[in-house]
Design an enzyme around this catalytic site. Structure first.
Site, PDB file in Angstrom:
ATOM      1  N   TYR A   1       0.877  -1.178   0.000  1.00 48.16           N
ATOM      2  CA  TYR A   1       0.000   0.000   0.000  1.00 48.16           C
ATOM      3  C   TYR A   1       0.911   1.224   0.000  1.00 48.16           C
ATOM      4  O   TYR A   1       2.049   1.163  -0.443  1.00 48.16           O
ATOM      5  CB  TYR A   1      -0.927  -0.097   1.225  1.00 48.16           C
ATOM      6  CG  TYR A   1      -1.971   0.982   1.361  1.00 48.16           C
ATOM      7  CD1 TYR A   1      -2.791   1.342   0.294  1.00 48.16           C
ATOM      8  CD2 TYR A   1      -2.147   1.631   2.582  1.00 48.16           C
ATOM      9  CE1 TYR A   1      -3.753   2.332   0.441  1.00 48.16           C
ATOM     10  CE2 TYR A   1      -3.111   2.609   2.740  1.00 48.16           C
ATOM     11  CZ  TYR A   1      -3.912   2.960   1.668  1.00 48.16           C
ATOM     12  OH  TYR A   1      -4.855   3.931   1.809  1.00 48.16           O
TER      13      TYR A   1
ATOM     14  N   ARG B   1      -5.772  10.332 -10.930  1.00 49.97           N
ATOM     15  CA  ARG B   1      -5.118  11.067  -9.844  1.00 49.97           C
ATOM     16  C   ARG B   1      -4.608  10.070  -8.812  1.00 49.97           C
ATOM     17  O   ARG B   1      -5.132   9.970  -7.709  1.00 49.97           O
ATOM     18  CB  ARG B   1      -6.098  12.048  -9.196  1.00 49.97           C
ATOM     19  CG  ARG B   1      -5.433  13.051  -8.243  1.00 49.97           C
ATOM     20  CD  ARG B   1      -6.442  13.645  -7.286  1.00 49.97           C
ATOM     21  NE  ARG B   1      -7.044  12.655  -6.424  1.00 49.97           N
ATOM     22  CZ  ARG B   1      -6.495  12.205  -5.295  1.00 49.97           C
ATOM     23  NH1 ARG B   1      -5.302  12.621  -4.912  1.00 49.97           N
ATOM     24  NH2 ARG B   1      -7.129  11.309  -4.553  1.00 49.97           N
TER      25      ARG B   1
ATOM     26  N   LYS C   1      -5.217  -1.647  -2.327  1.00 49.27           N
ATOM     27  CA  LYS C   1      -6.344  -1.419  -1.415  1.00 49.27           C
ATOM     28  C   LYS C   1      -7.034  -2.736  -1.073  1.00 49.27           C
ATOM     29  O   LYS C   1      -7.414  -2.978   0.080  1.00 49.27           O
ATOM     30  CB  LYS C   1      -7.351  -0.466  -2.060  1.00 49.27           C
ATOM     31  CG  LYS C   1      -6.887   0.977  -2.162  1.00 49.27           C
ATOM     32  CD  LYS C   1      -7.160   1.738  -0.874  1.00 49.27           C
ATOM     33  CE  LYS C   1      -6.830   3.214  -1.037  1.00 49.27           C
ATOM     34  NZ  LYS C   1      -7.163   4.026   0.129  1.00 49.27           N
TER      35      LYS C   1
ATOM     36  N   GLU D   1     -11.729   5.063  -6.212  1.00 51.70           N
ATOM     37  CA  GLU D   1     -10.397   5.379  -5.710  1.00 51.70           C
ATOM     38  C   GLU D   1      -9.615   6.222  -6.699  1.00 51.70           C
ATOM     39  O   GLU D   1      -9.492   5.872  -7.883  1.00 51.70           O
ATOM     40  CB  GLU D   1      -9.632   4.075  -5.431  1.00 51.70           C
ATOM     41  CG  GLU D   1      -8.321   4.257  -4.709  1.00 51.70           C
ATOM     42  CD  GLU D   1      -8.500   4.688  -3.269  1.00 51.70           C
ATOM     43  OE1 GLU D   1      -7.618   5.419  -2.769  1.00 51.70           O
ATOM     44  OE2 GLU D   1      -9.505   4.313  -2.645  1.00 51.70           O
ATOM     45  N   ASP D   2      -9.097   7.342  -6.220  1.00 51.84           N
ATOM     46  CA  ASP D   2      -8.159   8.173  -6.984  1.00 51.84           C
ATOM     47  C   ASP D   2      -8.709   8.638  -8.335  1.00 51.84           C
ATOM     48  O   ASP D   2      -8.029   8.577  -9.370  1.00 51.84           O
ATOM     49  CB  ASP D   2      -6.822   7.447  -7.168  1.00 51.84           C
ATOM     50  CG  ASP D   2      -6.021   7.435  -5.864  1.00 51.84           C
ATOM     51  OD1 ASP D   2      -6.486   8.042  -4.888  1.00 51.84           O
ATOM     52  OD2 ASP D   2      -4.945   6.809  -5.818  1.00 51.84           O
TER      53      ASP D   2
ATOM     54  N   ASP E   1     -13.414   6.700  -1.403  1.00 50.15           N
ATOM     55  CA  ASP E   1     -12.490   6.707  -0.267  1.00 50.15           C
ATOM     56  C   ASP E   1     -11.752   8.033  -0.136  1.00 50.15           C
ATOM     57  O   ASP E   1     -11.484   8.494   0.964  1.00 50.15           O
ATOM     58  CB  ASP E   1     -11.491   5.563  -0.408  1.00 50.15           C
ATOM     59  CG  ASP E   1     -10.573   5.448   0.809  1.00 50.15           C
ATOM     60  OD1 ASP E   1     -11.090   5.513   1.935  1.00 50.15           O
ATOM     61  OD2 ASP E   1      -9.356   5.307   0.630  1.00 50.15           O
ATOM     62  N   ASP E   2     -11.419   8.672  -1.246  1.00 49.36           N
ATOM     63  CA  ASP E   2     -10.675   9.936  -1.184  1.00 49.36           C
ATOM     64  C   ASP E   2     -11.525  11.041  -0.558  1.00 49.36           C
ATOM     65  O   ASP E   2     -11.029  11.847   0.224  1.00 49.36           O
ATOM     66  CB  ASP E   2     -10.233  10.366  -2.585  1.00 49.36           C
ATOM     67  CG  ASP E   2      -9.417   9.290  -3.274  1.00 49.36           C
ATOM     68  OD1 ASP E   2      -8.345   8.958  -2.766  1.00 49.36           O
ATOM     69  OD2 ASP E   2      -9.873   8.767  -4.303  1.00 49.36           O
TER      70      ASP E   2
ATOM     71  N   ASN F   1      -0.026  11.754   0.274  1.00 47.37           N
ATOM     72  CA  ASN F   1       0.725  10.550  -0.065  1.00 47.37           C
ATOM     73  C   ASN F   1       1.228  10.645  -1.508  1.00 47.37           C
ATOM     74  O   ASN F   1       0.658  11.384  -2.305  1.00 47.37           O
ATOM     75  CB  ASN F   1      -0.189   9.318   0.060  1.00 47.37           C
ATOM     76  CG  ASN F   1      -0.472   8.967   1.497  1.00 47.37           C
ATOM     77  OD1 ASN F   1       0.435   8.902   2.308  1.00 47.37           O
ATOM     78  ND2 ASN F   1      -1.741   8.729   1.821  1.00 47.37           N
TER      79      ASN F   1
END
Length: 625
Positions: free
Chosen positions: A145, A198, A216, A287-288, A310-311, A466
């Site tokens: 991760y 992203r 993830k 995600e992203d 999640d973001d 991150n």
């Protein structure tokens, strides 16, 4: 955008969590639950080399002689039947030897080598892989991760060896409903999907972003006990605007510009319809996705599908838990949270998600009125790449507009439109400096020096971006400039800082891994039709109250990664309980909604624990197809 419920139960829920320490409640022994992820024989339809080449069922040298005879593999393995423990010891010895011989350069001497070695184990024996990961989670979570997954995504075209997950692309329009049946599993509980636009703070990595979905889901298995045979990483390849990838002859994705507008939405719509047609009860974690789509897609799907972002929502929940922990660490009553002055660096999907969540939480604590909501707005100063955001800014992002400061307000504070981060920190004297900018080193010496003027007795610094290189500052920089009387929490892992004289600067990891596995597991086991605001709030409150008072006063506001399995169980139980209270729970397998509603808090926790998969070798029985 509101991500939490209207009703305010923070004080009662959090108080109960603080009073009932983990493990304090005795499980009611009068009620028993079947362990659905238990030790049942597994029917397989393959033998010989086919079974040895299948990572879902391969046990390697752990096959007993009885199984070797039954599955026609006697003679295909060395004769020594090894235990799980012997296999792990052998793999670890091999790993330590290989990681030294497979260095990837002076900047990252081990991480990619470790990832490659772990990935090879994942390819040949999933059960052993997850056993190794779970027993060494603190060491290997940063490999599978963040932060290493970012490096993996950047290099994924070169690292790709064996397919994992599914790829839906713009070239597959009109075919996704049939494509989804190409996946071999009849049951999928959890999908993590990205469009690669992203990835962490690294930008557009196109099809290579599949690495983040894989990472993830590794944590879903290790932390939440989701069965690895029922997870699916997905990449939706709609092109890329990364010039290097468009020109790279080795790039594995579509070498065309990203789709946009209605064409883009049509692709995502088709994907969602396809996966929920085949697996109606699946949970999809977005995600992203780049900010321009993250909020729009969340609003488009969240009321009709079991999905969350999640973001936007996970990061917000983790940040809220940390902010509430900071209030506790400052020795202040929780009701003081709405008084905290918070400077936020970054106005992307994560930053706006945190701002909305924090504002809503403050407003509820102040009575949940329009006046309270407006009052809460005044506690935030948002700084993006152009500086302080004010109402005089032209073309302000609609999602950031509610947090634009009024001109008269900032003039009284000695600020202006576009003021630098250092200027804002110096003038505002915030209680919290929160970084979600993806700009490494943004909290410069000048900014940290300005934070010395904070009116808080114990200011909090949260460089949450991150991977590691994008962290706004390091703990060494923060503690060396501001001293030991601060609260520090970062998105990527850092080691504690030795401050001398027996003092330690605690480096908390404000990572989404403390929430998203529990949110997913709790949603699955509750059978909730949606992931509601209340379920997200319950997860954040559970995390906020997980640490003891003694730990919090030492500056420890998040748990150690070594406790990830336990905190995930607690978060999942809180999510299930909230789903029941909101009358959203429809049950899971033999535990229907009516049975769920009969369970008390301890029994819900037991129900969750009994349905968490653990990596054990099942007895394999061959059945002719």
């Amino acid at each position: 955008m509101a991500i939490f419920p209207t009703q305010m139960r923070l004080s009662s829920t959090l108080l109960r969590r603080l009073q009932q320490r983990v493990g304090a409640a005795a499980v009611n022994s009068s009620r028993n639950f079947t362990t659905t992820e238990g030790h049942r024989p597994t029917m397989v339809h393959k033998r010989s080399l086919d079974i040895l080449h299948d990572p879902w069922f391969n046990k390697g040298t752990a096959f007993s002689f009885t199984e070797r005879d039954r599955l026609h593999i006697r003679g295909l393995l060395p004769p020594n039947v090894m235990s799980f423990e012997q296999q792990i010891a052998r793999f670890m010895a091999d790993l330590k030897r290989l990681e030294v011989q497979a260095r990837d350069g002076p900047s990252d001497p081990y991480v990619l080598a470790k990832w490659r070695i772990l990935n090879r184990l994942h390819d040949r024996n999933e059960t052993l892989y997850y056993k190794v990961l779970m027993e060494n989670i603190e060491e290997y979570a940063p490999i599978v991760y963040t932060p290493t997954v970012g490096l993996v995504c950047q290099k994924y075209s070169g690292l790709f060896r064996r397919p994992r997950g599914m790829y839906f692309s713009a070239a597959d329009r009109g075919e996704m409903m049939s494509m989804v049946y190409n996946w071999p599993a009849d049951q999928v509980d959890m999908i993590v999907v990205t469009d690669g636009s992203r990835i962490l703070g690294l930008g557009d990595l196109g099809v290579q972003g599949i690495g983040i979905a894989i990472g993830k889901l590794d944590l879903y298995v290790a932390a939440a006990g989701i069965n690895p045979q029922r997870v699916l990483p997905v990449m939706i390849d709609v092109g890329t605007d990364n010039e290097n990838l468009l020109k790279d002859p080795l790039y594995l994705g579509l070498q065309e510009r990203r789709l946009d507008g209605e064409e883009y939405v049509e692709v995502i719509d088709e994907f969602m319809e396809a996966v929920f047609t085949r697996w109606p009860h699946v949970i999809v974690q977005f995600e992203d996705f780049q900010s321009k789509w993250a909020f729009k897609l969340l609003q488009r799907y969240r009321n009709n599908y079991r999905m969350f972002n999640d973001d936007v929502q996970g990061t917000a929940g983790v940040a809220i838990a940390g902010l509430l922990g900071a209030v506790r660490a400052q020795g202040r009553p929780m009701i003081d949270f709405p008084k905290m002055k918070i400077v936020v660096a970054g106005a992307g999907s994560a930053g706006i998600g945190v701002l909305n969540a924090a504002r809503k939480t403050m407003a509820r604590m102040l009575g949940n009125t329009e006046i309270a909501f407006e009052s809460a707005r005044s506690q935030f100063w948002v700084v993006d790449a152009k500086g302080l955001i004010t109402e005089s800014r032209e073309n302000v992002d609609p999602d950031a507009r509610p947090f634009a400061r009024k001109i008269k307000e900032i003039e009284r504070q000695g600020l202006r439109e576009g003021a630098t981060l250092a200027e804002v920190v110096h003038q505002v004297k915030p209680d919290v400096l929160l970084g979600l900018s993806a700009v490494g080193g943004l909290f410069s010496k000048e900014v940290l020096e300005a934070l010395k003027h904070s009116t808080s007795t114990r200011p909090a610094i949260f460089p949450m971006s991150n991977p590691t290189r994008n962290a706004e500052c390091t703990p060494e920089e923060a503690f060396s400039i501001l001293g030991d009387n601060i609260i520090f929490a970062s998105g990527s892992p850092f080691k504690d800082v030795d401050l001398g004289n027996g003092h330690v600067g605690h480096c908390n990891q404000a990572n989404n891994m403390f929430l998203f596995p529990g949110i997913g597991l709790g949603t699955l086991l509750s059978g909730s039709r949606i992931v509601s605001d209340g379920m997200l709030q319950a997860a954040a409150e559970c995390l906020a109250g997980y640490m003891t008072e003694e730990e919090v006063l030492k500056g420890i506001i998040y748990p150690s990664i070594s406790r990830i399995r336990d905190i995930t169980k607690e978060v999942a139980a809180a999510v299930v309980k909230e789903a029941i209270e909101e009358d959203l729970a429809e049950g899971y397998r033999e535990m229907d909604g009516r049975e769920l509603r009969k369970l008390d808090e301890a029994q819900i926790s037991e129900f969750v624990e009994n349905n968490m998969w653990s990596p054990d070798y099942p007895t394999l029985i061959y059945k002719k197809d």
